[in-house]
Write a protein that holds these residues in place. Structure first.
Motif, mmCIF file in Angstrom:
data_model
loop_
_atom_site.group_PDB
_atom_site.id
_atom_site.type_symbol
_atom_site.label_atom_id
_atom_site.label_comp_id
_atom_site.label_asym_id
_atom_site.label_seq_id
_atom_site.Cartn_x
_atom_site.Cartn_y
_atom_site.Cartn_z
ATOM 1 N N LEU A 177 0.833 -1.174 -0.098
ATOM 2 C CA LEU A 177 -0.007 -0.052 0.022
ATOM 3 C C LEU A 177 0.940 1.148 -0.094
ATOM 4 O O LEU A 177 1.789 1.440 1.197
ATOM 5 C CB LEU A 177 -1.008 0.235 1.254
ATOM 6 C CG LEU A 177 -1.724 1.098 1.463
ATOM 7 C CD1 LEU A 177 -2.481 1.742 0.319
ATOM 8 C CD2 LEU A 177 -2.680 0.917 2.846
ATOM 9 N N ILE A 178 0.964 1.951 -1.073
ATOM 10 C CA ILE A 178 1.825 3.062 -1.302
ATOM 11 C C ILE A 178 0.811 4.642 -1.234
ATOM 12 O O ILE A 178 -0.102 4.537 -2.171
ATOM 13 C CB ILE A 178 2.675 2.907 -2.551
ATOM 14 C CG1 ILE A 178 3.340 1.789 -2.357
ATOM 15 C CG2 ILE A 178 3.466 4.271 -2.700
ATOM 16 C CD1 ILE A 178 4.101 1.267 -4.005
ATOM 17 N N VAL A 179 1.374 5.407 -0.668
ATOM 18 C CA VAL A 179 0.864 6.905 -0.510
ATOM 19 C C VAL A 179 1.828 7.712 -1.144
ATOM 20 O O VAL A 179 2.823 7.783 -1.084
ATOM 21 C CB VAL A 179 0.404 7.325 0.690
ATOM 22 C CG1 VAL A 179 0.098 8.775 0.761
ATOM 23 C CG2 VAL A 179 -0.443 6.647 1.617
ATOM 24 N N GLN A 180 1.204 8.374 -2.267
ATOM 25 C CA GLN A 180 2.094 9.010 -3.349
ATOM 26 C C GLN A 180 1.590 10.670 -3.300
ATOM 27 O O GLN A 180 0.419 10.809 -3.469
ATOM 28 C CB GLN A 180 2.347 8.649 -4.835
ATOM 29 C CG GLN A 180 2.691 7.208 -5.001
ATOM 30 C CD GLN A 180 2.801 6.878 -6.466
ATOM 31 O OE1 GLN A 180 1.917 7.338 -7.291
ATOM 32 N NE2 GLN A 180 3.592 5.921 -6.785
ATOM 33 N N LYS A 181 2.510 11.475 -2.999
ATOM 34 C CA LYS A 181 1.937 12.727 -2.898
ATOM 35 C C LYS A 181 2.866 13.506 -4.074
ATOM 36 O O LYS A 181 3.916 13.628 -4.400
ATOM 37 C CB LYS A 181 2.436 13.501 -1.710
ATOM 38 C CG LYS A 181 2.106 14.858 -1.624
ATOM 39 C CD LYS A 181 3.563 15.841 -1.675
ATOM 40 C CE LYS A 181 3.061 17.223 -1.627
ATOM 41 N NZ LYS A 181 4.438 18.114 -1.911
ATOM 42 N N TYR A 182 2.313 14.471 -4.665
ATOM 43 C CA TYR A 182 2.729 15.139 -5.811
ATOM 44 C C TYR A 182 2.545 16.832 -5.393
ATOM 45 O O TYR A 182 1.290 17.130 -5.410
ATOM 46 C CB TYR A 182 2.050 14.938 -7.250
ATOM 47 C CG TYR A 182 2.285 13.394 -7.719
ATOM 48 C CD1 TYR A 182 3.544 13.213 -8.257
ATOM 49 C CD2 TYR A 182 1.429 12.327 -7.304
ATOM 50 C CE1 TYR A 182 3.756 11.869 -8.458
ATOM 51 C CE2 TYR A 182 1.753 11.012 -7.680
ATOM 52 C CZ TYR A 182 2.964 10.862 -8.363
ATOM 53 O OH TYR A 182 3.352 9.505 -8.808
ATOM 54 N N VAL B 104 -2.685 5.419 -3.274
ATOM 55 C CA VAL B 104 -3.269 6.494 -2.643
ATOM 56 C C VAL B 104 -2.612 7.598 -3.021
ATOM 57 O O VAL B 104 -1.374 7.941 -2.728
ATOM 58 C CB VAL B 104 -3.751 6.452 -1.216
ATOM 59 C CG1 VAL B 104 -4.272 7.550 -0.556
ATOM 60 C CG2 VAL B 104 -4.308 5.205 -0.841
ATOM 61 N N VAL B 105 -3.367 8.702 -3.743
ATOM 62 C CA VAL B 105 -2.532 9.786 -4.296
ATOM 63 C C VAL B 105 -3.197 10.998 -3.664
ATOM 64 O O VAL B 105 -4.253 11.459 -3.399
ATOM 65 C CB VAL B 105 -2.815 10.055 -5.720
ATOM 66 C CG1 VAL B 105 -2.066 11.025 -6.286
ATOM 67 C CG2 VAL B 105 -2.542 8.607 -6.450
ATOM 68 N N ARG C 48 -9.029 21.421 -5.068
ATOM 69 C CA ARG C 48 -9.890 20.797 -5.557
ATOM 70 C C ARG C 48 -10.002 20.697 -7.164
ATOM 71 O O ARG C 48 -10.419 19.731 -7.931
ATOM 72 C CB ARG C 48 -11.146 21.673 -5.092
ATOM 73 C CG ARG C 48 -11.751 21.504 -3.856
ATOM 74 C CD ARG C 48 -13.003 22.468 -3.288
ATOM 75 N NE ARG C 48 -13.952 21.753 -3.932
ATOM 76 C CZ ARG C 48 -15.086 21.424 -2.953
ATOM 77 N NH1 ARG C 48 -15.019 21.622 -1.716
ATOM 78 N NH2 ARG C 48 -16.388 21.062 -3.590
ATOM 79 N N VAL C 49 -9.406 21.714 -7.728
ATOM 80 C CA VAL C 49 -9.027 21.590 -9.343
ATOM 81 C C VAL C 49 -7.915 20.415 -9.686
ATOM 82 O O VAL C 49 -8.709 19.676 -10.532
ATOM 83 C CB VAL C 49 -8.480 23.156 -9.699
ATOM 84 C CG1 VAL C 49 -8.037 23.046 -10.993
ATOM 85 C CG2 VAL C 49 -9.360 24.059 -9.446
ATOM 86 N N THR C 50 -7.154 20.285 -8.885
ATOM 87 C CA THR C 50 -6.280 19.342 -9.236
ATOM 88 C C THR C 50 -6.593 17.861 -9.211
ATOM 89 O O THR C 50 -6.448 17.072 -10.086
ATOM 90 C CB THR C 50 -4.895 19.450 -8.394
ATOM 91 O OG1 THR C 50 -4.474 20.967 -8.216
ATOM 92 C CG2 THR C 50 -3.722 18.867 -8.870
ATOM 93 N N ILE C 51 -7.313 17.672 -7.881
ATOM 94 C CA ILE C 51 -8.086 16.317 -7.759
ATOM 95 C C ILE C 51 -8.734 15.874 -8.773
ATOM 96 O O ILE C 51 -8.676 14.683 -9.191
ATOM 97 C CB ILE C 51 -8.562 16.081 -6.206
ATOM 98 C CG1 ILE C 51 -9.699 16.874 -5.937
ATOM 99 C CG2 ILE C 51 -7.491 16.033 -5.192
ATOM 100 C CD1 ILE C 51 -10.386 16.691 -4.664
ATOM 101 N N ALA C 52 -9.675 16.846 -9.057
ATOM 102 C CA ALA C 52 -10.766 16.465 -10.276
ATOM 103 C C ALA C 52 -9.960 16.042 -11.554
ATOM 104 O O ALA C 52 -10.528 15.185 -12.403
ATOM 105 C CB ALA C 52 -11.746 17.480 -10.436
ATOM 106 N N LEU C 53 -9.008 16.917 -11.768
ATOM 107 C CA LEU C 53 -8.293 16.883 -13.149
ATOM 108 C C LEU C 53 -7.475 15.394 -13.245
ATOM 109 O O LEU C 53 -7.573 14.713 -14.290
ATOM 110 C CB LEU C 53 -7.345 18.115 -13.347
ATOM 111 C CG LEU C 53 -8.040 19.142 -13.575
ATOM 112 C CD1 LEU C 53 -7.055 20.569 -13.863
ATOM 113 C CD2 LEU C 53 -9.004 19.313 -15.055
ATOM 114 N N ILE D 59 -8.976 4.325 -7.567
ATOM 115 C CA ILE D 59 -7.567 4.806 -6.952
ATOM 116 C C ILE D 59 -8.090 6.347 -6.329
ATOM 117 O O ILE D 59 -8.541 6.998 -7.143
ATOM 118 C CB ILE D 59 -6.369 5.046 -8.108
ATOM 119 C CG1 ILE D 59 -6.029 3.722 -8.707
ATOM 120 C CG2 ILE D 59 -5.257 6.126 -7.388
ATOM 121 C CD1 ILE D 59 -5.284 4.216 -9.886
ATOM 122 N N PRO D 60 -7.856 6.392 -5.163
ATOM 123 C CA PRO D 60 -8.542 7.665 -4.286
ATOM 124 C C PRO D 60 -7.530 8.750 -4.693
ATOM 125 O O PRO D 60 -6.222 8.619 -4.624
ATOM 126 C CB PRO D 60 -8.470 7.170 -2.951
ATOM 127 C CG PRO D 60 -8.131 5.684 -2.743
ATOM 128 C CD PRO D 60 -7.319 5.297 -3.997
#
Length: 411
Positions: A3-8, A37-38, A75-80, A130-131
């Motif tokens: 289980l990997i959490v990735q943050k960008y 999970v991103v 909110r813009v980034t997660i939707a895109l 993918i969340p």
């Protein structure tokens, strides 16, 4: 299966093309059989743009409303990104901090996380999706939107990783890892393969921008394995982990600097018990973080000058509080100075090696750089200097402690 959490970060999702590239990287991890999970930041420059809009309305925007405003960037980034993942065949769903249960205190613009439920995140993973989660934000007990301060998406990712008991938390940014010095200033700065939580914490608090300080504190507390990597290549990054014996062999691991500090001095304060408590109690009540503190007592022992440093963004508020305290205490004057910087050396090896401070002071003296104030911890030494000498001091200290690539060749 891990289980990997990735943050960008913002530069990694700076535009639609970059978001598509991030989607490919996430998909590659998922295709390797891992659960992902991103967490994402707002697109590069978006938060500053939103703050700029607020400043066009008022110089002192209400902090609750400011949180409501700047939280829209993520909110813009997660939707895109969710759309980009869906387009390449990976079911995905976006969530705000509120929707995944990131509960904070009510200190707007720099809230602290109190708990994370993450139940909805796990349900989404179990559904084969993918969340994609908005970093930097949460809600308080009154359901008001809060934000976690600059770099708060790092904290979101680490907190989720801890709650989910993730195998690893990968922090993707525009640099390849943690370096011995700022590569923009130190041409021979070297990427570290690993660094201890304590060293990373000291470096982050001293100005290294690669990780938010509070995210490192959280990672250390819950022993979340961290890796800092570039989203622009496939190179291995820097592991942030528990201290081991090999780390103690290196006296100094890195040199950092911070130009985002201002010095406040309250002059002619009566030298009696309770004065410092009165002054710094009022500052603490306003959630302002004080760094260095310096006190000089006059020769007759009746008065003192007290200086301290705060983030430049808090200077106006700190000055107002200090001037009010000065009236009550009968102090002579309050002055502020912004042309300062803090340079620091960090390394767990300092615990077992002597003469490190002297070597640092000699280096600065040799270059004609005056030290305004000094602070130390077990693994860090910081000097306050004039801002104009920041780059010179950083390069010279990096050379003095032989932190560059050529030092590795010698070994």
């Amino acid at each position: 299966m891990a289980l990997i959490v990735q943050k960008y970060g913002g530069t990694s999702v700076a535009n639609p093309e970059r978001i598509k590239e991030v989607a490919k990287r996430v998909a590659k991890t998922r295709d390797a059989g891992h659960k992902v999970v991103v967490v994402v930041s707002a697109m590069s420059g978006e938060t500053d743009k939103l703050i700029g809009l607020a400043k066009q309305i008022t110089d002192t925007p209400d902090e609750r409303e400011l949180d409501m405003l700047v939280s829209t960037g993520e909110r813009v980034t997660i939707a895109l990104l969710a759309m980009a993942l869906q387009k390449i065949g990976h079911p995905s769903q976006s969530f705000t901090g509120r929707q995944v249960g990131i509960i904070t205190d009510s200190v707007h613009t720099k809230a602290k996380i109190e708990r994370v439920s993450a139940e909805r995140v796990m349900n989404t993973i179990d559904e084969g999706k993918i969340p994609v989660i908005a970093g930097f934000q949460g809600i308080d007990e009154k359901s008001d939107v809060t934000t976690l301060g600059r770099g708060g998406s790092d904290l979101t990712a680490v907190a989720l990783a801890a709650s989910l008991k993730a195998d690893i938390c990968e922090i993707y940014t525009d640099v390849g890892g943690v370096f011995t010095g700022d590569p923009n200033i130190v041409s021979n700065a070297r990427k570290l393969d690993k660094i201890s939580y304590d060293e990373m914490l000291e470096m982050a608090s001293s100005g290294a921008k690669v990780l938010q300080t509070r995210s490192v504190e959280y990672a250390k507390r819950y022993e979340v394995p961290l890796v800092v990597r570039s989203s622009f290549n496939e190179n291995p990054g820097t592991a942030v982990t528990k201290e081991d014996k090999d780390m103690e062999k290196v006296i100094v691991s890195g040199v950092t600097y911070n130009k985002n500090e201002a010095k406040v001095t309250i002059m002619g304060v009566p030298d009696r018990p309770g004065v410092a408590a009165k002054l710094f109690g009022s500052i603490a009540d306003s959630e302002i973080v004080v760094d260095m503190i310096l006190q000089n007592v006059s020769s007759d022992g009746k008065q003192a000058d007290i200086s301290f440093t705060v983030p430049k963004g808090d200077l106006k508020k700190a000055l107002a509080i200090t001037k009010e305290a000065a009236k009550e205490l009968g102090a002579r004057d309050v002055i502020a100075r912004e042309d300062i910087a803090k340079v620091s050396i960090v390394g767990v090896g300092m615990r077992t090696h002597s003469g490190v401070a002297a070597k640092m002071f000699e280096t600065l003296a040799r270059e004609g750089i005056n030290i305004i104030a000094i602070s130390t911890s077990e693994i860090k030494i910081s000097c306050l200097i004039e801002a104009k000498y920041t780059e010179l001091a950083t390069r010279m200290l990096h050379d003095t402690f032989e932190l560059g690539e050529e030092a590795m060749v010698k070994e």
